[in-house]
Design a protein around this motif. Structure first.
Motif, short mmCIF file in Angstrom:
data_model
loop_
_atom_site.label_atom_id
_atom_site.label_comp_id
_atom_site.label_asym_id
_atom_site.label_seq_id
_atom_site.Cartn_x
_atom_site.Cartn_y
_atom_site.Cartn_z
N GLU A 118 -43.38 21.73 60.45
CA GLU A 118 -44.01 21.68 61.77
C GLU A 118 -43.16 22.41 62.80
OE1 GLU A 118 -45.18 20.43 65.69
OE2 GLU A 118 -43.31 19.78 64.74
N THR A 123 -44.43 25.74 64.74
CA THR A 123 -44.53 25.69 66.20
C THR A 123 -43.76 26.84 66.83
OG1 THR A 123 -44.76 23.29 66.13
CG2 THR A 123 -44.12 24.27 68.24
N THR A 179 -50.54 28.26 64.33
CA THR A 179 -51.22 27.03 64.70
C THR A 179 -51.81 26.30 63.51
OG1 THR A 179 -51.74 28.06 66.82
CG2 THR A 179 -52.97 26.08 66.24
N ARG A 190 -49.20 24.41 61.79
CA ARG A 190 -48.72 23.33 62.66
C ARG A 190 -49.69 22.16 62.66
NH1 ARG A 190 -48.16 23.37 69.28
NH2 ARG A 190 -47.31 21.26 69.46
N LEU A 205 -48.99 18.38 61.40
CA LEU A 205 -49.14 17.25 62.33
C LEU A 205 -50.02 16.16 61.71
CD1 LEU A 205 -49.63 19.09 65.75
CD2 LEU A 205 -47.76 17.52 65.17
N SER A 260 -50.40 9.58 68.06
CA SER A 260 -49.83 10.65 68.88
C SER A 260 -49.91 11.98 68.14
CB SER A 260 -48.38 10.31 69.22
OG SER A 260 -47.77 11.39 69.91
N ARG A 261 -49.60 11.97 66.86
CA ARG A 261 -49.69 13.20 66.06
C ARG A 261 -51.14 13.70 66.00
NH1 ARG A 261 -44.57 15.37 65.08
NH2 ARG A 261 -43.21 13.87 64.03
N GLN A 271 -53.46 13.14 68.18
CA GLN A 271 -53.84 13.64 69.50
C GLN A 271 -53.33 15.07 69.70
OE1 GLN A 271 -55.83 12.00 71.87
NE2 GLN A 271 -55.81 14.07 72.71
N GLU A 272 -52.10 15.34 69.26
CA GLU A 272 -51.58 16.70 69.35
C GLU A 272 -52.47 17.68 68.59
OE1 GLU A 272 -47.23 17.64 69.10
OE2 GLU A 272 -47.11 15.52 68.45
N GLU A 327 -55.77 18.39 70.47
CA GLU A 327 -55.62 19.32 71.60
C GLU A 327 -55.56 20.77 71.14
OE1 GLU A 327 -52.15 17.89 73.52
OE2 GLU A 327 -53.12 16.08 74.32
N LEU A 328 -55.12 21.00 69.92
CA LEU A 328 -55.05 22.36 69.40
C LEU A 328 -56.36 22.82 68.76
CD1 LEU A 328 -51.53 22.10 67.71
CD2 LEU A 328 -52.08 23.48 69.72
#
Length: 908
Positions: free
Chosen positions: A742, A746, A751, A754, A758, A776-777, A779-780, A783-784
């Motif tokens: 990761e 990054t 992407t 990544r 994630l 949290s992972r 959610q990241e 967003e991508l």
């Protein structure tokens, strides 16, 4: 290449209505359906071809190949065989053709691919090799023997030959799998001889005379035909028959003399002159032999056909013919005996005619036959740029061994063209030596060299540097690749866009191999523009394949879609297919549809992906570039797996692995790793472990972009082993590897890698009971991926990743798309109501609109008409119409106003 083939070699011979019917033979041959091999073996002139054609006249499908001496080359033999099979039963030899065109020389793999394809076809198929003795070399017979050994029951083989082939005939006889027709079987009986002489040729011979000829010729069909020609118009038929004697060899010579001597001198000369041709047409004969008895060539050929002068029509329009092989051989032998000094000139005339007709292959072949190596070299040198533009590398490559070294030493442009053909065909063995020799030639004074293409001569220093860069790239020397590519750019003359494009592409490949996707992308976009500007459309489509790859790895699905869409607009526009020699489908078009399928798949739209792959498949292998066969199978494997057919998916991936062709690209997504992921999804951990061992991947490896996909696959294997055995060490090792992956992805803005890392880290955190970290992972990753509607990473990460996504509060539409792609139901009704686009309860779309379709839909709501919309989007009007039809179908409407109204209801 199909365009380089003589298609009449694969044409089923037409049978004459006036032939003597021989049911004792034709019914026996037609009834040999269970035989592995039907062998028709007899000396020349026994009617082998006529018998087979008559017996199979109403049998379908039949693949027919008329062989000649050049077909002893294994590549040429199997090229004609596989194309004939494809013509008879489309799709039955596509894998084998692709393996053959890969050029690795492994004919056993070609045969294995053919056997596998034929074994799953429901209908029987007959394959005929006519004049097999002309191609019976060890290279050919080994492959044919393999095909016989593993022949699927659907295939029946028929061989017509003058000599027994080097095949395991005794083994086939012992198994009862061989049906044979020998000279004794093919001889005309007295009854058949009478019908032939008196009904077909209307000679009115007495029974005794017929029996005498049948006895003296021993029923030999060619001798009977020549005797009939000699007897026509004779007053003393009985005297001729009484004096007719001798064995087969002398009978042929005698009767040919009789036929030739009875022709007017100009017709006799015409026969000898045209014997250098393997195909005859009126204009071609005029160029080679000139008029005969005041008649043009077409009239002479019609006259010969009416006289049954051993002339075989090759089409239904009486435009192309050939001489009966026996007759042609004897005519050619007579020409060599009587006028050997004329042979080279006759071939030279044929070469000139074919050159004017635009048939380069035949022009070059006759030039070599004339001993005119310099003329052949001129033709190749001048034709090479267009052949490269058409991607006909196989034809260029076939000439490599024919050009003498001393000719190449004086022709640097030609030498460079042949080096390029070898490299484009993935043949690198002696390329470095050829480049060394070429650079030595460049040190010679220009006036001492032979240059026919001044434009290519001016490009040569830069072109050699480009070829050096390509060779370095194949050898894995990235610094040397960049150095040679920079040298090519420095040497490129002003306006030499082709060199700039080629060198830019090579620099892009080097950057790609180092994991610098953005630099590689910019280089490839520049290369694509240059190739389009120079008319190298197929090469531009090849670059677009890489652009799509890079954009998908960067997570830019819109960019990938637009790149493929613009490329399709280019070839669909009027006059937009200069990459094809005859105005057909440009090579690379199929690749663009496969690219669009990949984008649709990543967005979770399996139906659209299937449609695009269907378009690619319908276009056929000839419309694809070297990577298309394996890429299409990988994409189709994903679809088959989504339908629950994992067996078919695995078979497709196995085929893809055999068909893999890097085409200079770094192999960053190895097909065996893709197959290993399938094994993991179906729970076959043993197969996945075997892959890992063979690939040599380990959690402690240094981070190397070229192995990133394999390391991510290894992490999936460790997670699967943890689920199976509850081993916490497996979980920890996976976590450590994924963290490093990761970070590397990054930093390099890769992407796709990544996002995958994630989501797998989220699964790891969840397994360790760290719920907040897991979410949290996820959610990241959201967003991508959410802005581009990119749902596939969540599905591929497994059911638990999809469940974790469902625990987030966010875009319900995106979450529904992920759930649908994963094969689940939509979210609960309350959540659906939250995003309901209208108070009237309008149902959402089952199949969402693509990005390009949304662009068109917005403009449908304007005052622009169709042509104006096309100009606004920079596409062709047919493309706009296609998108509009797809929009209407998805919205369930049938006109523009209704589409706009429906779009407003759905807030589109």
């Amino acid at each position: 290449m199909v365009d380089a083939l003589v298609h009449t070699k694969m044409a089923f011979p037409r049978t004459r209505t006036e032939l003597v019917r021989r049911p004792r033979l034709t019914e026996s041959l037609r009834g040999a359906e269970d035989a592995a091999l039907v062998l028709v073996s007899a000396p020349a002139g026994f009617g082998k071809t006529t018998l087979v054609a008559s017996a199979l006249d109403d049998v379908t499908p039949v693949a027919w190949v008329s062989l000649d001496a050049r077909d002893g080359d294994g590549t040429r033999f199997w090229t004609y065989t596989l194309h004939a099979l494809e013509a008879a039963s489309p799709g039955c030899a596509s894998v084998a053709l692709t393996l053959l065109e890969a050029g690795n020389g492994r004919f056993d793999e070609v045969v294995a691919g053919l056997v596998n394809e034929l074994s799953v076809r429901p209908d029987p198929l007959t394959l005929v090799w006519d004049d097999y003795h002309l191609a019976d070399t060890p290279q050919v017979s080994d492959g044919v023997a393999l095909l016989l050994e593993h022949r699927p029951s659907q295939l029946r083989l028929v061989i017509s030959t003058r000599a027994d082939p080097a095949l395991p005939l005794s083994r086939l006889r012992a198994r009862g799998q061989l049906v044979e027709f020998r000279a004794a079987d093919l001889r005309f009986t007295a009854t058949e001889t009478g019908l032939y002489l008196n009904r077909v040729h209307e000679l009115g011979l007495a029974t005794g005379d017929v029996e005498a000829l049948e006895s003296r010729t021993e029923g030999w069909a060619a001798a009977l035909q020549l005797a009939a020609l000699s007897l026509r118009g004779r007053e003393d038929a009985k005297g001729f028959i009484d004096s007719f004697a001798g064995d087969d060899r002398y009978v042929v010579d005698y009767l040919v003399d009789e036929v030739l001597d009875q022709q007017p001198i100009q017709l006799r000369r015409f026969l000898l002159d045209t014997s250098v041709l393997d195909r005859l047409s009126g204009p071609l004969c005029d160029a080679v032999a000139g008029p005969a008895d005041g008649m043009p060539g077409s009239a002479v050929l019609e006259l010969f056909e009416r006289r049954n002068l051993l002339l075989v029509p090759l089409d239904d329009h009486r435009r192309w013919y050939r001489y009966h092989h026996l007759f042609g051989d004897v005519l050619n032998a007579r020409l060599l005996a009587e006028r050997p000094e004329d042979v080279a000139d006759l071939h030279g005339r044929a070469s000139a005619w074919y050159e004017a007709a635009g048939e380069v292959e035949a022009a070059v072949r006759h030039a070599f036959a004339a001993g005119a190596s310099d003329r052949a070299a001129d033709l190749i040198e001048m034709a090479a740029p267009e052949l490269r533009r058409q991607r006909v590398e196989s034809l260029l490559r076939s000439w490599v061994p024919l050009v003498p070294p001393e000719v190449l030493a004086q022709r640097p442009v030609l030498a460079s063209n042949l080096v390029g053909a070898l490299m484009a065909s993935n043949t690198f063995d002696d390329v470095e030596d050829r480049l060394d020799a070429l650079e030595r030639t460049l040190m010679s004074p220009p006036e001492s060299l032979t240059i026919r293409d001044e434009v290519e001569w001016a490009r040569l220093p830069a072109l050699v540097a480009t070829q050096r860069a390509g060779l370095a790239l194949v050898g894995g020397d990235v610094p040397a690749t960049l150095a040679h590519a920079d040298a090519a750019l420095a040497r490129a003359a002003a306006g030499d866009q082709l060199t700039v494009a080629s060198a830019s592409a090579l620099k892009g490949l080097a950057s790609w191999a180092n994991g610098d996707l953005l630099t590689a992308l910019h280089a490839y976009q520049a290369a694509t523009r240059g190739l389009v500007a120079t008319g190298h459309v197929s090469d531009a489509l090849g670059c677009t394949v890489t652009v799509v790859d890079l954009e998908l790895q960067r997570g830019n699905l819109d960019g990938a879609r637009d790149a493929a869409g613009h490329a399709l607009d280019l070839v669909e526009a009027p006059g937009g297919n200069p990459g094809h020699p005859r105005g057909g489908v440009t090579r690379g078009t199929a690749d663009m549809w496969t690219a669009l399928a990949r984008v649709a798949w990543e967005r979770g739209n399996a139906q659209e992906a299937a449609q695009h792959l269907g378009r690619a498949g319908d276009l056929g292998e000839a419309a694809g570039l070297p990577q298309q066969p394996y890429r299409w199978r990988v994409a189709m494997a994903h679809l088959r797996e989504s339908e629950g057919d994992t067996t078919a998916a695995a078979a497709l991936l196995s085929e893809a692995s055999r068909l893999f062709n890097s085409d200079f690209s770094p192999n960053v997504r190895p097909v065996p790793a893709v197959l290993a992921r399938l094994h993991l999804r179906i729970g076959d951990l043993a197969a996945a472990r075997s892959w890992a061992a063979a690939a040599g991947v380990d959690v402690d490896d240094d981070m190397d972009y070229r192995r990133e996909y394999e390391h991510l696959t290894l992490a999936r294997l460790l997670l699967a082993e943890h689920r199976a055995a509850g081993d916490p060490d497996r979980l920890d090792r996976a976590a450590g590897l994924l963290v490093r992956l990761e970070v590397a992805a990054t930093e390099a803005e890769r992407t796709a890698a990544r996002v995958e890392a994630l989501l797998l880290l989220a699964v790891v955190a969840d397994a360790k009971g760290r719920a907040d970290q897991a979410l949290s992972r996820v959610q990241e990753a959201v967003e991508l991926t959410r802005p581009g509607g990119w749902v596939r990473p969540f599905v591929d990460a497994g059911p638990r990743a999809v469940e974790l996504l469902g625990q987030l509060r966010g875009d319900a539409r995106f979450m529904d798309a992920v759930t649908a792609a994963a094969g689940g139901s939509r979210r609960p009704a309350a959540r659906r109501e939250e995003r309901s686009p209208s108070a009237g309860g309008v149902e959402p779309l089952v199949e969402p609109l693509s990005g390009r379709e949304l662009d068109v839909l917005r403009l449908l709501g304007s005052d622009l008409d169709g042509p104006a919309i096309a100009r606004h989007l920079g596409v062709s009007l047919p493309t706009v119409r296609t998108h509009t039809q797809h929009i209407y179908a998805k919205l369930g409407v049938n006109n523009r106003r209704a589409a706009v109204r429906r779009a407003h209801q759905l807030h589109l």
